[in-house]
Design a protein around this motif. Structure first.
Motif, PDB file in Angstrom:
ATOM      1  N   ASN A 199     -52.506   2.559  -2.741  1.00  0.00           N
ATOM      2  CA  ASN A 199     -51.361   2.073  -3.598  1.00  0.00           C
ATOM      3  C   ASN A 199     -49.748   2.698  -3.363  1.00  0.00           C
ATOM      4  OD1 ASN A 199     -53.395   0.802  -5.081  1.00  0.00           O
ATOM      5  ND2 ASN A 199     -53.287   2.094  -6.787  1.00  0.00           N
ATOM      6  N   ALA A 200     -49.608   4.080  -2.776  1.00  0.00           N
ATOM      7  CA  ALA A 200     -48.539   4.418  -2.509  1.00  0.00           C
ATOM      8  C   ALA A 200     -47.955   4.003  -1.375  1.00  0.00           C
ATOM      9  CB  ALA A 200     -48.623   5.970  -2.383  1.00  0.00           C
ATOM     10  N   ARG A 239     -44.674   1.577  -0.270  1.00  0.00           N
ATOM     11  CA  ARG A 239     -43.843   1.773   0.647  1.00  0.00           C
ATOM     12  C   ARG A 239     -43.593   0.484   1.543  1.00  0.00           C
ATOM     13  NH1 ARG A 239     -46.348   6.981   1.195  1.00  0.00           N
ATOM     14  NH2 ARG A 239     -47.899   6.116   2.805  1.00  0.00           N
ATOM     15  N   TYR A 240     -44.694  -0.252   1.755  1.00  0.00           N
ATOM     16  CA  TYR A 240     -44.583  -1.612   2.636  1.00  0.00           C
ATOM     17  C   TYR A 240     -43.958  -2.492   1.911  1.00  0.00           C
ATOM     18  CZ  TYR A 240     -46.037  -5.672   5.163  1.00  0.00           C
ATOM     19  OH  TYR A 240     -46.130  -6.595   5.843  1.00  0.00           O
ATOM     20  N   LYS A 241     -43.869  -2.626   0.297  1.00  0.00           N
ATOM     21  CA  LYS A 241     -43.187  -3.647  -0.182  1.00  0.00           C
ATOM     22  C   LYS A 241     -41.608  -3.305  -0.206  1.00  0.00           C
ATOM     23  CE  LYS A 241     -46.672  -5.097  -3.527  1.00  0.00           C
ATOM     24  NZ  LYS A 241     -47.105  -5.072  -4.956  1.00  0.00           N
ATOM     25  N   GLU A 242     -41.528  -1.941  -0.463  1.00  0.00           N
ATOM     26  CA  GLU A 242     -40.070  -1.524  -0.567  1.00  0.00           C
ATOM     27  C   GLU A 242     -39.453  -1.836   0.982  1.00  0.00           C
ATOM     28  OE1 GLU A 242     -36.410  -0.335  -1.807  1.00  0.00           O
ATOM     29  OE2 GLU A 242     -38.225  -0.510  -2.995  1.00  0.00           O
ATOM     30  N   LYS A 243     -40.006  -1.601   2.117  1.00  0.00           N
ATOM     31  CA  LYS A 243     -39.621  -1.914   3.389  1.00  0.00           C
ATOM     32  C   LYS A 243     -39.277  -3.394   3.527  1.00  0.00           C
ATOM     33  CE  LYS A 243     -40.497  -0.612   8.042  1.00  0.00           C
ATOM     34  NZ  LYS A 243     -41.574   0.027   9.031  1.00  0.00           N
ATOM     35  N   GLN A 259     -36.077  -4.383   1.891  1.00  0.00           N
ATOM     36  CA  GLN A 259     -35.090  -4.080   2.519  1.00  0.00           C
ATOM     37  C   GLN A 259     -34.717  -5.044   3.983  1.00  0.00           C
ATOM     38  OE1 GLN A 259     -35.713  -0.064   3.911  1.00  0.00           O
ATOM     39  NE2 GLN A 259     -35.314   0.867   1.541  1.00  0.00           N
ATOM     40  N   LEU A 260     -35.795  -5.259   4.569  1.00  0.00           N
ATOM     41  CA  LEU A 260     -35.662  -6.268   5.449  1.00  0.00           C
ATOM     42  C   LEU A 260     -35.157  -7.624   4.863  1.00  0.00           C
ATOM     43  CD1 LEU A 260     -38.765  -5.521   7.618  1.00  0.00           C
ATOM     44  CD2 LEU A 260     -36.511  -5.103   8.359  1.00  0.00           C
ATOM     45  N   GLU A 261     -35.764  -8.015   3.771  1.00  0.00           N
ATOM     46  CA  GLU A 261     -35.195  -9.341   3.323  1.00  0.00           C
ATOM     47  C   GLU A 261     -33.751  -9.194   2.915  1.00  0.00           C
ATOM     48  OE1 GLU A 261     -35.721 -13.063   2.785  1.00  0.00           O
ATOM     49  OE2 GLU A 261     -37.300 -11.982   3.361  1.00  0.00           O
TER      50      GLU A 261
END
Length: 118
Positions: free
Chosen positions: A25-26, A30-34, A37-39
């Motif tokens: 889940n962590a 982190r992947y969703k946050e990255k 940021q890219l979007e």
């Protein structure tokens, strides 16, 4: 097997599964946050392109500069390949069907006859 050993094993297995799930889940967070940021960065670039286009400036030049920055950051260790001056393999007048402009050999049909088969 003793029942308390089995229970301890099952509890340990459940705890390990819980730890692994929390770690997964962590990583997903982190992947969703990255990705967020890219979007956001892409959105900022589109806004900048739109504003420069409204001002009458060239937006393609800005886009190329941004792409070069991204590529140089992504492939900092890659060595750019230099292309040698390429010349065509055959002359411009080469046509294999006309028989002109070709090389030394010419195609001829094989002999016809009953001995050709096998």
């Amino acid at each position: 097997l003793e029942p308390d050993v089995v229970v301890r094993r099952q509890e340990a297995l459940a705890a390990a599964r819980l730890r692994m799930q929390e770690e997964l889940n962590a990583q997903a967070e982190r992947y969703k946050e990255k990705q967020r940021q890219l979007e956001e960065e892409r959105r900022r670039q589109k806004i900048a392109m739109w504003e420069s286009m409204q001002e009458g400036k060239s937006y393609k030049g800005n886009l190329k500069l941004n792409q070069q920055e991204v590529e140089s950051a992504a492939s900092a260790s890659a060595v750019p390949k230099s292309k040698p001056n390429k010349k065509p393999l055959r002359g411009g007048g080469y046509n294999p069907l006309s028989g002109e402009g070709g090389g030394m050999c010419s195609w001829r049909p094989g002999r016809r006859g009953p001995s050709a088969g096998g």
